[in-house]
Design a protein around this motif. Structure first.
Motif, mmCIF file in Angstrom:
data_model
loop_
_atom_site.group_PDB
_atom_site.id
_atom_site.type_symbol
_atom_site.label_atom_id
_atom_site.label_comp_id
_atom_site.label_asym_id
_atom_site.label_seq_id
_atom_site.Cartn_x
_atom_site.Cartn_y
_atom_site.Cartn_z
ATOM 1 N N THR A 90 7.449 0.808 -5.306
ATOM 2 C CA THR A 90 7.459 1.225 -3.901
ATOM 3 C C THR A 90 6.829 2.603 -3.754
ATOM 4 O OG1 THR A 90 9.457 -0.067 -3.448
ATOM 5 C CG2 THR A 90 8.921 1.688 -1.893
ATOM 6 N N ARG A 120 4.593 4.048 -5.603
ATOM 7 C CA ARG A 120 3.138 3.939 -5.781
ATOM 8 C C ARG A 120 2.494 3.419 -4.493
ATOM 9 N NH1 ARG A 120 2.947 0.183 -9.457
ATOM 10 N NH2 ARG A 120 3.768 1.554 -11.033
ATOM 11 N N ALA A 121 3.075 2.384 -3.889
ATOM 12 C CA ALA A 121 2.529 1.816 -2.653
ATOM 13 C C ALA A 121 2.599 2.818 -1.500
ATOM 14 C CB ALA A 121 3.278 0.538 -2.291
ATOM 15 N N MET A 122 3.705 3.548 -1.404
ATOM 16 C CA MET A 122 3.848 4.563 -0.349
ATOM 17 C C MET A 122 2.814 5.675 -0.524
ATOM 18 S SD MET A 122 7.975 5.078 -0.012
ATOM 19 C CE MET A 122 7.938 6.237 1.337
ATOM 20 N N SER A 123 2.625 6.106 -1.743
ATOM 21 C CA SER A 123 1.672 7.171 -2.032
ATOM 22 C C SER A 123 0.247 6.723 -1.718
ATOM 23 C CB SER A 123 1.785 7.620 -3.485
ATOM 24 O OG SER A 123 3.053 8.199 -3.729
ATOM 25 N N LYS A 124 -0.072 5.476 -2.069
ATOM 26 C CA LYS A 124 -1.405 4.945 -1.784
ATOM 27 C C LYS A 124 -1.641 4.896 -0.284
ATOM 28 C CE LYS A 124 -4.410 1.020 -2.727
ATOM 29 N NZ LYS A 124 -4.536 -0.301 -3.360
ATOM 30 N N LYS A 125 -0.649 4.419 0.448
ATOM 31 C CA LYS A 125 -0.764 4.322 1.907
ATOM 32 C C LYS A 125 -0.896 5.710 2.537
ATOM 33 C CE LYS A 125 1.431 2.294 5.958
ATOM 34 N NZ LYS A 125 2.576 1.540 6.468
ATOM 35 N N ALA A 126 -0.166 6.696 1.985
ATOM 36 C CA ALA A 126 -0.205 8.064 2.518
ATOM 37 C C ALA A 126 -1.470 8.811 2.090
ATOM 38 C CB ALA A 126 1.033 8.835 2.059
ATOM 39 N N GLY A 127 -2.143 8.313 1.069
ATOM 40 C CA GLY A 127 -3.340 8.981 0.571
ATOM 41 C C GLY A 127 -3.030 10.199 -0.279
#
Length: 144
Positions: free
Chosen positions: A103, A105-112
């Motif tokens: 989760t 990793r996905a949040m960080s990717k979405k946040a940039g």
């Protein structure tokens, strides 16, 4: 001689039981909702069960596992329960907070950018797998 051995064994058993500690309980608390009310209920559950078992002379080991929207619980500067987590971490030695790495990793990717988590949270590769592992180790499962 037999009577002496039985008497000695009985005395040892009584002496040992007088110093025996209560039972240790293990509890996994599952948080997968980004709702502050659910997060507070999870922490209320932790506080209540710790208080109850302590009053019984028992101890409790608790791990709060958050993933999906529930990971908000551990996000630095955004967690609606940050103060409670910090206080409870200081008050309870047997309390662990586990954050799902998937989760995160996905949040960080979405946040940039890397999403910062509270220092109290430790990363676990998968929140779901962690809950399974804990249950296989005999932990009771709670989902508020």
């Amino acid at each position: 001689m037999k009577r002496l051995l039985v008497t000695a064994a009985l005395a040892m058993t009584l002496a040992t039981s007088a110093f025996a500690k209560g039972k240790t309980h293990h509890v996994a608390v599952h948080v997968d909702e980004g709702d502050a009310q659910v997060m507070n209920m999870a922490l209320n559950n932790v506080a209540n069960l710790a208080s109850y078992y302590e009053s019984q002379g028992d101890t409790v080991v608790v791990e709060v596992v958050a993933y999906g929207p529930g990971l908000l619980m551990f996000v630095e500067g955004k967690s609606p329960v940050a103060d409670r987590i910090s206080a409870m971490s200081l008050e309870m030695d047997n309390l662990t907070f586990s954050a799902c790495e998937n989760t995160h990793r996905a949040m960080s990717k979405k946040a940039g950018a890397d999403v910062l988590l509270m220092s109290e949270a430790q990363m676990t590769p998968s929140g779901v797998v962690r809950l399974i592992d804990l249950q296989e180790q005999g932990y009771a499962y709670i989902r508020p």
